[in-house]
Design a protein around this motif. Structure first.
Motif, PDB file in Angstrom:
ATOM      1  N   ASP A 128       0.816  -1.214   0.000  1.00  7.80           N
ATOM      2  CA  ASP A 128       0.000   0.000   0.000  1.00  7.80           C
ATOM      3  C   ASP A 128       0.854   1.272   0.000  1.00  7.80           C
ATOM      4  O   ASP A 128       0.554   2.247   0.684  1.00  7.80           O
ATOM      5  CB  ASP A 128      -0.978   0.008   1.197  1.00  7.80           C
ATOM      6  CG  ASP A 128      -2.332   0.626   0.812  1.00  7.80           C
ATOM      7  OD1 ASP A 128      -2.447   1.111  -0.333  1.00  7.80           O
ATOM      8  OD2 ASP A 128      -3.252   0.600   1.650  1.00  7.80           O
ATOM      9  N   ARG A 145       3.796   2.109   1.126  1.00  5.04           N
ATOM     10  CA  ARG A 145       4.405   2.582   2.362  1.00  5.04           C
ATOM     11  C   ARG A 145       5.779   1.942   2.593  1.00  5.04           C
ATOM     12  O   ARG A 145       6.260   1.880   3.706  1.00  5.04           O
ATOM     13  CB  ARG A 145       3.459   2.312   3.550  1.00  5.04           C
ATOM     14  CG  ARG A 145       2.194   3.190   3.562  1.00  5.04           C
ATOM     15  CD  ARG A 145       2.537   4.641   3.851  1.00  5.04           C
ATOM     16  NE  ARG A 145       1.373   5.535   3.767  1.00  5.04           N
ATOM     17  CZ  ARG A 145       1.035   6.232   2.676  1.00  5.04           C
ATOM     18  NH1 ARG A 145       1.775   6.147   1.567  1.00  5.04           N
ATOM     19  NH2 ARG A 145      -0.007   7.037   2.686  1.00  5.04           N
ATOM     20  N   GLU A 189      -4.962   7.711   8.822  1.00  7.78           N
ATOM     21  CA  GLU A 189      -5.290   7.233   7.483  1.00  7.78           C
ATOM     22  C   GLU A 189      -5.437   5.721   7.613  1.00  7.78           C
ATOM     23  O   GLU A 189      -5.087   5.146   8.642  1.00  7.78           O
ATOM     24  CB  GLU A 189      -4.164   7.545   6.493  1.00  7.78           C
ATOM     25  CG  GLU A 189      -2.852   6.830   6.846  1.00  7.78           C
ATOM     26  CD  GLU A 189      -1.854   6.709   5.704  1.00  7.78           C
ATOM     27  OE1 GLU A 189      -2.197   7.059   4.565  1.00  7.78           O
ATOM     28  OE2 GLU A 189      -0.740   6.236   5.969  1.00  7.78           O
ATOM     29  N   CYS A 209      -4.128   2.245   5.729  1.00  4.76           N
ATOM     30  CA  CYS A 209      -3.234   1.727   4.690  1.00  4.76           C
ATOM     31  C   CYS A 209      -2.881   0.297   5.066  1.00  4.76           C
ATOM     32  O   CYS A 209      -2.581   0.007   6.214  1.00  4.76           O
ATOM     33  CB  CYS A 209      -1.989   2.592   4.559  1.00  4.76           C
ATOM     34  SG  CYS A 209      -1.029   2.731   6.051  1.00  4.76           S
ATOM     35  N   ARG A 231      -6.114   5.920   1.979  1.00  3.20           N
ATOM     36  CA  ARG A 231      -4.815   6.482   2.337  1.00  3.20           C
ATOM     37  C   ARG A 231      -4.844   7.994   2.269  1.00  3.20           C
ATOM     38  O   ARG A 231      -5.672   8.590   1.592  1.00  3.20           O
ATOM     39  CB  ARG A 231      -3.747   5.966   1.383  1.00  3.20           C
ATOM     40  CG  ARG A 231      -3.278   4.564   1.623  1.00  3.20           C
ATOM     41  CD  ARG A 231      -1.923   4.332   0.938  1.00  3.20           C
ATOM     42  NE  ARG A 231      -1.767   5.142  -0.243  1.00  3.20           N
ATOM     43  CZ  ARG A 231      -2.040   4.726  -1.476  1.00  3.20           C
ATOM     44  NH1 ARG A 231      -2.468   3.505  -1.682  1.00  3.20           N
ATOM     45  NH2 ARG A 231      -1.868   5.530  -2.500  1.00  3.20           N
ATOM     46  N   ASP A 263      -1.949  10.285   1.215  1.00  3.27           N
ATOM     47  CA  ASP A 263      -0.553  10.358   0.770  1.00  3.27           C
ATOM     48  C   ASP A 263       0.073  11.721   1.033  1.00  3.27           C
ATOM     49  O   ASP A 263       1.281  11.843   1.160  1.00  3.27           O
ATOM     50  CB  ASP A 263      -0.456  10.010  -0.717  1.00  3.27           C
ATOM     51  CG  ASP A 263      -0.863   8.569  -0.980  1.00  3.27           C
ATOM     52  OD1 ASP A 263      -0.578   7.718  -0.121  1.00  3.27           O
ATOM     53  OD2 ASP A 263      -1.488   8.304  -2.023  1.00  3.27           O
ATOM     54  N   GLN A 308      -4.455   4.890  -5.730  1.00  5.14           N
ATOM     55  CA  GLN A 308      -5.367   4.124  -4.872  1.00  5.14           C
ATOM     56  C   GLN A 308      -5.231   2.664  -5.288  1.00  5.14           C
ATOM     57  O   GLN A 308      -5.298   2.325  -6.461  1.00  5.14           O
ATOM     58  CB  GLN A 308      -6.807   4.619  -5.084  1.00  5.14           C
ATOM     59  CG  GLN A 308      -7.860   3.870  -4.307  1.00  5.14           C
ATOM     60  CD  GLN A 308      -7.817   4.188  -2.808  1.00  5.14           C
ATOM     61  OE1 GLN A 308      -7.484   5.299  -2.412  1.00  5.14           O
ATOM     62  NE2 GLN A 308      -8.143   3.198  -1.989  1.00  5.14           N
TER      63      GLN A 308
END
Lengths: 662, 251
Positions: free
Chosen positions: A109, A111, A604, A606, A623, A625, A658
């Motif tokens: 995701d 990260r 958020e 994620c 999320r 971002d 996304q």
């Protein structure tokens, strides 16, 4: 957002494809004569630890390995079932290093660090080669080549496997490489030893304090560098698929000595585990993700349906993953599959006594395989029974040991009735923050495998844990440790009578003395179970602000209660499993609080971190971002006092989007 | 703690450490659920012992899913208890009857000294592997994995031998405490694969030598090891190792 000045990820210059190659050509080396006088401590003997220890010893370093089990072969990597990913493209289905890199970043995701993940994908193929050369018995085709299967979050077949025992076979490969070095005297093994403290001298990690678990004696060990390969911290939840002994102690002691903890709230809840059967339960058993190759996940379309699964006709079944995610179907990533199962059960469509289970059904594919077999064997007009019989044989060859395990635990035969499954804690993506060299914020202290935070972002794809553990141990640390040790060739072995060792030992002695002398009324497990319940309910599959705040205050008071009322029987100077547990649970009681603090900070959703306040209209993770594309690296200040440092995540090669599996 | 309706009596070997003498002690296990695993039943008994100020029973365990090989109880005269093909951690109380008396001992072998109660020291197995249970290939030397083709049949046989979890049930089951099944499983795995060919002679000689030095007994082909092995490792491996050993000795 700029990264904290305390965090230098040391990502090499150059294009993504060239970073690792260039790095390897430029990294400082240690000549063979100097290697012989450099000592390295490796804590943990799973895939990361065994492969690192063996490889470093082969290069000429002096290595000491510590594990709390009675043999390095018992580390929990042994229990990994499904497989190991590698971008070999043996199946000619369009796989590539880039695609494995992309799938991993997307699966995480967005990260994870691009440079680390690309390196992992580049190395993946060499791991399979190395394991093959060691005699790891991978599954093979009739032509003698290696076989592959699919795992979640990908559309290619890149997973190598050895029935449902891939982790076992890979670990035994690394273990035999390690034992070979032990036999040659290049590695000294300390089994049934637990690391209790990191020893720092002039800001650098210089050794550890370990407890001999048989005699209870504390030992001081020097090393020019210390490698923590100590796995994840899923047992903070008490119930998880981890082994009973898995713990955070080594990582937590490192954290309290200056190593920042990265993304502690990122926990993987695995969708296909055997549901909880009662309060006596001590652990949860995973049913490999590979089963989702051939198993279809469904619930009844009717709430609180009391019918037996085989009595529910196909048109009254909701194959909810296939319905919600037609492109990936039953092979969506783990976080997505887990949340979807929870959503169905919370809405009243679950099955079993607790109503907290969904079906994993092999009937359709058993029949499909049976038909293929009849064609292969030239059987004309086979009966339905004949087709099913042949199909079951195929299923048995692929998943036999898993089906046996399911039957043994539940008393139900999955060849006849669908399995009942529910999500359970499985893996922790968070861990000690490390730079590109796998070094923590404490110079000379490294973290490998699940113990570090580095490659999986907010969600790990199936069959990637084995890949990362072995990548770190076989192919990353042998190079990156040179960057540090090349500066240490003038450091002579430091005596373990040095004051820093004595102070660290006294601290551990004091900690043990305290635990032994509380002489309270409740066993360690009592506290561990209560902590686990708080974590599962408030910091598990779904989190929210109110719940997390509540959890933090509950954990704080539970910790106080533990330190005034825990009962540790027996003596400190003998084999004492209750004392081992008490010391580990004391650390979990501190970690749990940090996980909730981190989950609270991350406003958020994620990957595995799902904040109920932040979701799309369709209930997918939402999320942010703009504000949260960072690694949260926490610095320990004092009890309940942690300082957040941010490492900004820059995506130069992937268009951040996304995540969609529809 | 969830309640069940089984009431059992346990006769458990208690031994403070390897130097002191051990003895059987009797414990009540009341209100046990048939869905508990054997080790979860021990958890319940231990939790009660601790809560009443007594010392719990020490035993080895870790993964609790039958793969790490750490658990090691000798239950009613059989390693890992009455069921075939399972480890103690996967044995469930539904395999016993209400009112049963269950006798639990540690693995018995001179090569597995008792550490405490039911926990034993199995590092002799590690030393046997260190003497030759590997392919000598340093990291980084390997060629592309598909350059080594292996007939599926051989790969499957090697896999079946490699399924050994090193728990030591074979030794505990054997009247001579022989480790032949364990050693032969590793020798077979590597003898069946092309990767293992270059060192096959030294491997079998060194591993057998180390096995003898550790104090394991001789094999008399009784087959108790195969019958009690939780991973159903076949006696054929012992026959294969004997052939490898003879070949290596005479060449």
């Amino acid at each position: 957002m700029a990264s904290s000045s305390k965090l230098n990820a040391k990502i090499p210059e150059g294009t993504l494809e060239q970073k690792w190659t260039k790095y390897r050509s430029n990294v400082h080396l240690v000549n063979p004569a100097n290697k012989r006088s450099l000592e390295i401590i490796v804590v943990g003997s799973g895939l990361a630890g065994s492969s690192a220890a063996a490889s470093l010893a082969e290069m000429g370093y002096k290595v000491k390995v510590f594990c709390f089990q009675d043999s390095p072969r018992r580390a929990h990597s042994i229990a990994a079932q499904g497989g190991i990913n590698a971008a070999k493209n043996y199946q000619n289905d369009g796989d590539s290093v880039y695609r494995l890199f992309y799938d991993t970043i997307k699966g995480g995701d967005y990260r994870a660090r691009e440079a680390n993940v690309h390196r992992l994908a580049e190395i993946s193929g060499s791991i399979i080669d190395q394991c093959g050369a060691q005699g790891v018995p991978f599954a093979r085709e009739y032509g003698g080549t290696l076989s592959n299967r699919s795992f979640g979050g990908t559309q290619v077949q890149r997973t190598f496997y050895a029935a449902g025992q891939t982790g076992q076979q890979l670990l035994l490969g690394a273990y035999s490489a390690l034992q070979r070095q032990i036999g040659m005297g290049a590695v000294k093994l300390f089994a049934r030893h637990e690391m209790m403290e990191v020893v720092k001298i002039d800001g650098k990690a210089r050794g550890i304090i370990a407890r001999d678990l048989i005699t209870g004696k504390l030992e001081r060990h020097f090393g020019h560098a210390v490698l923590l390969c100590t796995g994840g911290y899923g047992n903070v939840f008490y119930l998880s698929t981890n082994a009973m002994g898995c713990n955070v102690t080594a990582a937590w002691k490192a954290h309290k000595n200056g190593a920042f903890f990265g993304n502690p709230c990122y926990t993987q809840i695995h969708p296909t585990c055997i549901p909880v059967s009662g309060d006596h339960q001590s652990k949860l058993t995973l049913m490999s993700e590979s089963l989702r190759n051939d198993g279809r996940i469904w619930t009844s379309k009717i709430q609180n349906d009391a019918r037996k699964p085989n009595d529910i006709p196909d048109e009254e079944r909701d194959y909810f993953l296939e319905r919600r995610y037609p492109a990936f179907g039953n092979l969506v990533p783990r976080d997505v599959a887990s949340r979807a199962a929870k959503e169905r059960c919370d809405a009243g469509f679950g099955s079993g006594a607790s109503k907290m289970a969904v079906y994993l059904d092999f009937a359709a594919n058993t029949e499909r395989y049976g038909k293929i077999e009849t064609t292969k064997h030239n059987l004309h007009n086979p009966s339905k029974e004949e087709i099913i019989r042949l199909g079951k044989a195929v299923i048995k060859e692929k998943y036999g040991n898993l089906f046996d395990m399911y039957k043994q635990i539940t008393g139900e035969d999955p060849y006849e009735v669908p399995m009942r499954i529910y999500p359970a804690v499985h893996y922790t993506m968070g861990g000690l923050w490390v730079d590109y060299n796998l070094m923590t914020t404490v110079p000379g202290l490294f973290a490998l495998g699940e113990a570090n935070f580095s490659d999986h972002g907010a969600n790990r794809l199936g069959a990637s844990a084995l890949m990362q553990g072995l990548a770190d141990g076989y192919f990353v640390i042998p190079y990156t440790i040179g960057d540090y040790l090349s500066e240490e060739i003038r450091t002579k072995t430091i005596s373990t009578d040095n004051e820093a060792f004595l102070i660290a030992e006294a601290k551990v002695q004091d900690h043990i003395h305290k635990l032994m002398n509380i002489k309270g009324s409740k066993p360690v497990d009592h506290f561990h179970k209560r902590l686990g319940k708080i974590m599962w309910e408030k910091c598990g599959m779904a989190r929210n602000k109110e719940g997390l705040n509540w959890a933090i205050s509950e954990i704080t008071s539970l910790r106080k209660e533990f330190w005034s009322d825990v009962c540790v029987p027996g003596e400190a100077n003998e084999f004492n499993p209750e004392l081992e547990k008490a010391s580990r649970v004391a650390d979990f009681l501190e970690l749990g609080e940090l996980m909730c603090i981190d989950a609270l900070d991350r406003k958020e959703s994620c990957g595995g971190h799902f904040r109920e306040e932040y979701q799309t209209e369709e209930g997918e993770a939402l999320r942010d971002d703009k504000n949260y594309a960072y690694v949260a690296a926490w610095e320990y200040k004092n009890e309940s006092d942690f300082k957040l440092h941010k490492e900004e995540l820059n995506y130069e090669n992937i268009k951040i989007a996304q995540r969609s599996y529809k | 703690m969830s309640q069940g309706n089984m009431n059992l009596t346990l006769k458990v070997w208690k031994q403070k450490n390897k130097n002191e003498k051990g003895r059987f002690e009797t414990f009540d296990a009341k209100g046990i659920s048939p869905d508990m695993s054997f080790l979860e039943m021990f958890d319940v008994v231990n939790e009660r012992l601790i809560s009443s100020g007594k010392e719990p029973i020490a035993f080895d365990h870790d993964c609790r899913e039958g793969i790490c090989g750490m658990c090691s109880m000798y239950i009613n005269g059989r390693p890992h208890g009455p069921k075939q093909g399972v480890t103690t951690c996967q044995l469930h109380m539904r395999s016993f009857k209400d009112g049963d008396t269950i006798v639990v001992e540690p693995w018995r072998s001179a090569a597995f000294p008792v550490i405490k109660d039911l926990a034993v020291n199995r590092s002799s197995f590690d030393r046997i592997i260190a003497s030759g249970g590997f392919v000598s290939v340093n990291t980084g030397n390997a060629k592309d994995a598909n350059n080594i083709l292996i007939p599926k049949h051989d790969a499957d046989d090697a896999f079946n031998a490699a399924a050994c979890i090193g728990c030591g049930a074979c030794v505990a089951a054997c009247k001579n405490s022989s480790a032949m099944l364990f050693v032969s499983a590793k020798v077979s795995q590597l003898a069946l694969l092309p990767q293992g060919q270059f060192e096959k002679k030294e491997r079998v000689l060194n591993m057998v030598k180390q096995m003898d030095e550790e104090g394991f007994g001789n094999c008399t082909n009784t087959g108790a090891c195969e019958a009690e092995c939780p991973k159903s490792i076949s006696l054929e491996n012992i026959a294969r190792m004997n052939r490898e050993y003879l070949k290596a000795s005479f060449s």
